[in-house]
Structure formats: structure tokens, C-alpha cells
Scaffold this active site. Structure first.
Site, mmCIF file in Angstrom:
data_model
loop_
_atom_site.group_PDB
_atom_site.id
_atom_site.type_symbol
_atom_site.label_atom_id
_atom_site.label_comp_id
_atom_site.label_asym_id
_atom_site.label_seq_id
_atom_site.Cartn_x
_atom_site.Cartn_y
_atom_site.Cartn_z
ATOM 1 N N SER A 145 -2.768 -12.833 10.250
ATOM 2 C CA SER A 145 -2.349 -11.672 11.034
ATOM 3 C C SER A 145 -2.357 -11.945 12.538
ATOM 4 C CB SER A 145 -3.236 -10.469 10.712
ATOM 5 O OG SER A 145 -4.604 -10.785 10.879
ATOM 6 N N ASP A 387 -11.841 -3.456 16.243
ATOM 7 C CA ASP A 387 -11.002 -4.641 16.059
ATOM 8 C C ASP A 387 -11.085 -5.488 17.323
ATOM 9 O OD1 ASP A 387 -9.126 -6.573 15.632
ATOM 10 O OD2 ASP A 387 -7.486 -5.216 15.108
ATOM 11 N N HIS A 390 -7.727 -9.018 16.735
ATOM 12 C CA HIS A 390 -6.314 -8.905 17.082
ATOM 13 C C HIS A 390 -6.163 -8.496 18.543
ATOM 14 C CE1 HIS A 390 -6.486 -8.303 12.652
ATOM 15 N NE2 HIS A 390 -5.480 -9.157 12.707
#
Length: 416
Positions: A145, A387, A390
Site C-alpha cells: 500500500s 496511521d 502511509h
């Protein structure tokens, strides 16, 4: 005895005392050179493999004075004009989880930083030139990702420069969000596709073979590249990444163990398995890709920034709105980078190929301010972990693509 000989030591001593200040000055110069040119903890790789940059016009004197430029060595500079320079969150190809301001982040300070290499300038990203240079071609991203983070960034950087934006769309009609296969964005005017393949391990994951131990729910076949690899053949630019899934949390703790030559190995550690998988990738690349014409990159590890706990134990990255300015930079070299580098080096020794290591680790390690943190996609429970892996988009991955662009310019894929 000759009295001249008796006076010789005194004469030498007097001359030595006269020369001593000059010798100390030379020693000081040498020490300064060693300190200022000490390699970064991230620069563990020979410069002969990391392709040196094309020197932009006007920088010849700076490069001649300080040696060849390495784009990955530099610092972040505050630049108010850098915010939304390439695109904004209106780009339709952004995952909801990366739209940080839309998800409640009030500041845009994380967008106002520009990467400045020490000894040269990055060529200014020109989306129109990259589109024209990529006419009738394919650009592929394959990885986890974090690879999708970079893919979405490049798609939006190019989308912003297209006159007819309705002519940019997913070629197979697939939805952008929550899609776990592969996506192909077609820029119809240029007959260009920019593709993303979700392959967190690069190699195949499969069901547990018959008669496997009870704890084995599935396997990661380190000697078999993912079947998506058939679709990467013939691409003009390919960007690989891996590493974030090669740990116990994503493997053995989830019941996934490593398989090699049809046999499950419950004792193989993730580092050994990652090295084996890179050998599989290397052999495939040598066998299936035209390494003289395709521009193949393997991106280095993207650092995470969990403070005050791990990702599942209250770790945070919304503590500061500014990058880290600690001059020592990263604390240690990510384990995966030397393994990736070694595989690339072996390919280069055999083929004199265009396989390159895109080193983004050092620059990214300073950017603790650029993660979604608590500003995750709508519907995320308030108690969900932050998070800190990312990146917000627009954001740090845009600079990764500026580095990619610079490398493509230096290799004459893009003509400035």
C-alpha cells in the site's frame, strides 16, 4: 668529531618548530573534510550503483567543486509556494484514507516543505513532458500500500496537466477505493497507462498445503513470484517496493508461514524469507524483462513514525506539525534496504542493466509530520490506531516522484 654534525639535531628541531603551524593547519583541513563528507547512516551503498544525477544548467560549478550530486542527500526547506503545487485533494484518484484535510486535518504546513539536495537542484517536475515522453507506453507500480501511495501521487501529478480530464479513467471500470487487485489508469490522449498491482510480498501467497501443521493457515511461497508478474513484462518503467509486510505481525502471527520447493518451513525467519524472495524477483527480472530498454526501479523502505508506543499500543505521529530537524537523521538503517541493494547489485554485475535503487529513506525519515495519523478515512472508529505508515496526499510521495522524474531525465527517458 665534526662540530657541524653535532649541531644537526638542533637545526632539525628548529626547522620542525617553524613548520609545525603549517602541519597543524593541514591536519585541521583533513579532519574537516572527513567530518563534512562522512556518509549518512542511510548511505551504505556504493555510489557507482546509485546513478548520479544529471546536473541542471547553472549548477556545473557547484558540482565540480563538491563532486557529483546525489539527489537523496539533502534537507527539507520551508517553501510557502510548494503547497498544492502539483494537485489538490480534488483529484478523483486519491484513496479516501490519504485525503487528510478532507478528513479533518486543519493545517497544511506539511505541504510547505521542499526537498533540496546538498550539491544540486532537482529538475522541476514537468508533467506535460513526462506525459509526452510516455506516449504509447506503460508505467507500472508493484508492491504494497506504500506503493499505492506513490502510484496515486504520480497519477494525480499527471492528471493535473491533462486538458481533457474526462479522458483519464480506470481502464477496466474498476472502483478506485477498496480495490485489492490491480488498477490501470488510462490517459487516453497519450495512450499511456499508469498501473498499480497490489502484491505486498511480491511473491505468491497460497492456501496451506495438505497435511500442514495445525497453526499454518496459509503460506508465502518465496520461490514463486506473484502471477501478476506476467502483466509487468513489457512495461517501460517499473517501480517495485516491499518490506512493510515482512514481519511477524503480518506472517506467522496471522498463521502465514514460508514455503519453498513445496515444503512449509515453520522456522524460517522473515529476514531470510525476504532475501529468498528477492532472489526469486531477481531471477525473474533477468529472465523476463528487457533490462537494456526498460527502466526498472526498486524503491527503498519508507520509514514509519510511531512515538509513545507501537502501532497497536497507542503509537502517535500527530505530536508535531513540523519535520524533524535532528541533524543526525535516521537512527538506523532499515534492515531491508541492504538486501534490496544486494539483489540489484547482482543484476547489474551480470547485465549492465537499467535496474536502480531509488533511495527515499533518508529524506522520508525526517517527515514525521506528513502521515494521516488520526485523520483517517470517514467511518474509522475514533479508537482505531493512528496511521503513521502511509502518507497524506498531496504530500511526501510527491517528492519521491520528483526523484523518479529526475532519474528518468538523467537516463534520457524524459527529454528536458
Amino acid at each position: 668529531m665534526d662540530l657541524h654534525l653535532l649541531s644537526f639535531p638542533n637545526k632539525v628541531l628548529r626547522e620542525f618548530k617553524c613548520a609545525l603551524p603549517f602541519l597543524l593547519f593541514l591536519l585541521l583541513l583533513l579532519s574537516s573534510y572527513v567530518v563534512l563528507n562522512r556518509p549518512s547512516p542511510f548511505e551504505l551503498y556504493p555510489s557507482s550503483l546509485l546513478h548520479r544525477s544529471l546536473i541542471p544548467p547553472g549548477n556545473a560549478e557547484r558540482a565540480a567543486a563538491g563532486g557529483e550530486c546525489g539527489y537523496w542527500r539533502g534537507r527539507w526547506i520551508r517553501d510557502e509556494g510548494n503547497a498544492f503545487r502539483h494537485y489538490d485533494e480534488s483529484c478523483p484518484f486519491l484513496d479516501p484514507g490519504f485525503r487528510c484535510r478532507e478528513n479533518g486535518r486543519e493545517d497544511d504546513d506539511y505541504l510547505k516543505w521542499r526537498w533540496q539536495p546538498y550539491r544540486c537542484d532537482l529538475p522541476r517536475f514537468n508533467a506535460s513532458k513526462l506525459l509526452e515522453s510516455s506516449r504509447n507506453r506503460r508505467i507500472v507500480f508493484a508492491g504494497d500500500s506504500l506503493g499505492r501511495n506513490q502510484w496515486e501521487s504520480l497519477v494525480c501529478m499527471l492528471w493535473q496537466a491533462v486538458s481533457n480530464r474526462s479522458a483519464v479513467y480506470e481502464a477496466n471500470g474498476n472502483p478506485i477505493s477498496k480495490h485489492k487487485g490491480y488498477l490501470s489508469i488510462l490517459f487516453r490522449e497519450y495512450n499511456l497507462t499508469v498501473e498499480y498491482y497490489r502484491v505486498p510480498f511480491l511473491v505468491t501467497t497460497a492456501r496451506a498445503p495438505p497435511n500442514s501443521p495445525a497453526q499454518v493457515r496459509g503460506t508465502i511461497r518465496v520461490d514463486e513470484l506473484h502471477w501478476f508478474s506476467r502483466m509487468w513484462v513489457g512495461a517501460n518503467v517499473i517501480m517495485f517496493n516491499a518490506g512493510h509486510w515482512w514481519n511477524q505481525e503480518k506472517t506467522s502471527k496471522m498463521g502465514f508461514y514460508f514455503e519453498e520447493k513445496g515444503a512449509v518451513n515453520t522456522t524460517m525467519d522473515s529476514t531470510t524469507a525476504f532475501r529468498r524472495s528477492l532472489q526469486t524477483w531477481k531471477l525473474w527480472a533477468e529472465r523476463e524483462l528487457d533490462l537494456q530498454t526498460s527502466h526498472v526501479f526498486f524503491r527503498s523502505y519508507s520509514p514509519v513514525h510511531y512515538s509513545r508506543g507501537s502501532w497497536d499500543k497507542g503509537g502517535q505521529c500527530n505530536i508535531s506539525k513540523d519535520p524533524q530537524f535532528d541533524s543526525t537523521g535516521p537512527r538506523s538503517e532499515p534492515l531491508y534496504n541492504p538486501l534490496i541493494h544486494e539483489a540489484i547489485r547482482e543484476i547489474g554485475e551480470r547485465n549492465n542493466s537499467k535496474v536502480h535503487f531509488l533511495n527515499i529513506t533518508h529524506m522520508t525519515a525526517f517527515r514525521n509530520d506528513g502521515h494521516p495519523s488520526s485523520h483517517r478515512e470517514p467511518g474509522t472508529p475514533p479508537t482505531a490506531p493512528q496511521d503513521c505508515s502511509h502518507w497524506c496526499l498531496p504530500g511526501v510521495p510527491d517528492t519521491w516522484n520528483e526523484l523518479l522524474y529526475a532519474q528518468l531525465v538523467s537516463r534520457s527517458y524524459v527529454h528536458e
